[in-house]
Design a protein around this motif. Structure first.
Motif, mmCIF file in Angstrom:
data_model
loop_
_atom_site.group_PDB
_atom_site.id
_atom_site.type_symbol
_atom_site.label_atom_id
_atom_site.label_comp_id
_atom_site.label_asym_id
_atom_site.label_seq_id
_atom_site.Cartn_x
_atom_site.Cartn_y
_atom_site.Cartn_z
ATOM 1 N N SER A 152 30.199 66.038 -26.719
ATOM 2 C CA SER A 152 30.634 64.653 -26.935
ATOM 3 C C SER A 152 30.052 64.030 -28.194
ATOM 4 O O SER A 152 30.214 62.844 -28.431
ATOM 5 C CB SER A 152 30.283 63.790 -25.718
ATOM 6 O OG SER A 152 28.899 63.871 -25.420
ATOM 7 N N GLY A 153 29.373 64.803 -29.023
ATOM 8 C CA GLY A 153 28.882 64.306 -30.304
ATOM 9 C C GLY A 153 29.660 64.927 -31.452
ATOM 10 O O GLY A 153 30.622 65.667 -31.251
ATOM 11 N N LEU A 187 36.824 75.983 -28.843
ATOM 12 C CA LEU A 187 36.271 74.657 -28.551
ATOM 13 C C LEU A 187 37.165 73.949 -27.556
ATOM 14 O O LEU A 187 38.381 73.847 -27.743
ATOM 15 C CB LEU A 187 36.179 73.838 -29.841
ATOM 16 C CG LEU A 187 35.714 72.388 -29.696
ATOM 17 C CD1 LEU A 187 34.252 72.342 -29.282
ATOM 18 C CD2 LEU A 187 35.913 71.622 -30.993
ATOM 19 N N TYR A 188 36.550 73.448 -26.479
ATOM 20 C CA TYR A 188 37.255 72.680 -25.457
ATOM 21 C C TYR A 188 36.714 71.263 -25.531
ATOM 22 O O TYR A 188 35.539 71.024 -25.236
ATOM 23 C CB TYR A 188 37.013 73.284 -24.074
ATOM 24 C CG TYR A 188 37.392 74.746 -23.986
ATOM 25 C CD1 TYR A 188 38.635 75.140 -23.513
ATOM 26 C CD2 TYR A 188 36.503 75.733 -24.409
ATOM 27 C CE1 TYR A 188 38.984 76.491 -23.444
ATOM 28 C CE2 TYR A 188 36.833 77.080 -24.344
ATOM 29 C CZ TYR A 188 38.072 77.444 -23.863
ATOM 30 O OH TYR A 188 38.405 78.771 -23.802
ATOM 31 N N ALA A 189 37.548 70.308 -25.953
ATOM 32 C CA ALA A 189 37.021 68.991 -26.297
ATOM 33 C C ALA A 189 37.911 67.869 -25.805
ATOM 34 O O ALA A 189 39.125 68.015 -25.664
ATOM 35 C CB ALA A 189 36.860 68.873 -27.815
ATOM 36 N N THR A 190 37.280 66.715 -25.545
ATOM 37 C CA THR A 190 37.968 65.450 -25.319
ATOM 38 C C THR A 190 37.417 64.465 -26.343
ATOM 39 O O THR A 190 36.412 63.791 -26.075
ATOM 40 C CB THR A 190 37.748 64.918 -23.890
ATOM 41 O OG1 THR A 190 38.160 65.914 -22.957
ATOM 42 C CG2 THR A 190 38.550 63.645 -23.658
ATOM 43 N N THR A 226 45.340 63.148 -23.375
ATOM 44 C CA THR A 226 44.806 61.794 -23.504
ATOM 45 C C THR A 226 43.795 61.689 -24.650
ATOM 46 O O THR A 226 43.154 60.659 -24.812
ATOM 47 C CB THR A 226 44.128 61.353 -22.202
ATOM 48 O OG1 THR A 226 43.065 62.264 -21.882
ATOM 49 C CG2 THR A 226 45.135 61.336 -21.061
ATOM 50 N N ALA A 227 43.625 62.734 -25.435
ATOM 51 C CA ALA A 227 42.675 62.708 -26.553
ATOM 52 C C ALA A 227 43.065 61.642 -27.566
ATOM 53 O O ALA A 227 44.233 61.300 -27.719
ATOM 54 C CB ALA A 227 42.617 64.074 -27.217
ATOM 55 N N ASP A 228 42.081 61.099 -28.254
ATOM 56 C CA ASP A 228 42.298 60.074 -29.274
ATOM 57 C C ASP A 228 41.759 60.639 -30.591
ATOM 58 O O ASP A 228 40.573 60.532 -30.887
ATOM 59 C CB ASP A 228 41.551 58.797 -28.875
ATOM 60 C CG ASP A 228 41.844 57.646 -29.820
ATOM 61 O OD1 ASP A 228 42.713 57.802 -30.696
ATOM 62 O OD2 ASP A 228 41.199 56.591 -29.674
ATOM 63 N N ALA A 229 42.645 61.274 -31.368
ATOM 64 C CA ALA A 229 42.149 61.983 -32.541
ATOM 65 C C ALA A 229 43.250 62.224 -33.563
ATOM 66 O O ALA A 229 44.436 62.282 -33.230
ATOM 67 C CB ALA A 229 41.538 63.320 -32.136
#
Length: 258
Positions: free
Chosen positions: A148-149, A162-165, A188-191
């Motif tokens: 989360s960083g 990489l598995y990311a939100t 739902t990712a914001d990127a």
């Protein structure tokens, strides 16, 4: 100040540690964040090459004798005897980690501090990290989940998964020379997403990520939500794939950029 050498399996506790720097040749090092204030060091396997342990002014240093940053970075330990060890560390969650390895597997989990990993041929596994993460590897794989960083991963020929939100004001930067890169995102990712490979295939399971036609490059980009965070994945000859974490049965993806 603590200064000793470990030449046989041993377990010990250290107080007042704020940062860890390790240099391992082969084997495995696992570092887990805990709610305890003390550090637990457990060396469960070791060959005839001892592990040096030094603790001074909040910094815990441990590593094979004669192993240092310059040796790992320049690959000078490849032709040395085995120097094998299996090390487990339980550290305070906010502890800063700087981990160097020739070909040992490196595992880090449940940490809130900044994490740096410099690995050669060993695999790197990261889970549940909220501080800034920087990984540099040669041929070892990198698997990262629940970070989360800010994240930066650089690989030569190892694969990166990489598995990311992504959250707001967060940057994910992944690069390789010939290794494949896969990024798994939720819908739902914001990127803002940018995918690129010079000679490798670029593919996505999201319709909103569209190809960008450029001579000599395979590119795709697009936004999720407001696009406040950023994901940048680039390879010279490796494949770059964006997966939909909400629909993982689509394992092959949809080809969108040649």
């Amino acid at each position: 100040m603590t200064h000793l050498k470990i030449d046989r399996p041993r377990r010990m506790t250290l107080e007042g540690v704020a940062a860890v720097r390790s240099f391992t040749a082969r084997g495995r090092i696992q570092v887990i964040g805990t709610d305890d204030d003390d550090v637990t060091l457990d060396v469960s396997e070791i060959d005839r090459h001892p592990i040096s342990v030094q603790h001074r002014d909040g910094l815990l240093f441990l590593g094979h004798h004669g192993t240092g940053r310059q040796h790992v970075a320049k690959g000078r330990l490849r032709h040395r005897p085995s120097q094998h060890a299996v090390i487990y560390l339980a550290v305070p969650r906010h502890c800063h980690l700087d981990l160097w390895s020739v070909s040992a597997d490196v595992l880090v989990g449940d940490s809130r501090g900044d994490v740096q990993v410099h690995n050669g041929e060993g695999g790197t596994t990261l889970n549940q990290l909220s501080g800034a993460v920087e990984v540099e590897t040669s041929s070892g794989h990198v698997d990262a989940i629940n970070l989360s960083g800010d994240v930066e991963i650089r690989s030569v020929s190892g694969t990166v998964a990489l598995y990311a939100t992504p959250r707001r004001t967060r940057a994910l930067k992944l690069s390789s020379v010939s290794g494949d890169i896969s990024v798994c995102l939720s819908e739902t990712a914001d990127a803002r997403v940018h995918l690129e490979s010079v000679n490798g295939r670029v593919s996505s399971q999201f319709r909103g990520i569209v190809p960008v036609r450029m001579p000599g490059h395979h590119k795709a980009k697009g936004d999720f939500g407001s696009g406040s965070a950023s994901i940048w994945a680039s390879s010279v000859s490796g494949r770059v794939v964006l997966l939909n974490g909400d629909n993982l049965e689509k394992t092959e993806g949809t080809r969108i950029a040649d």
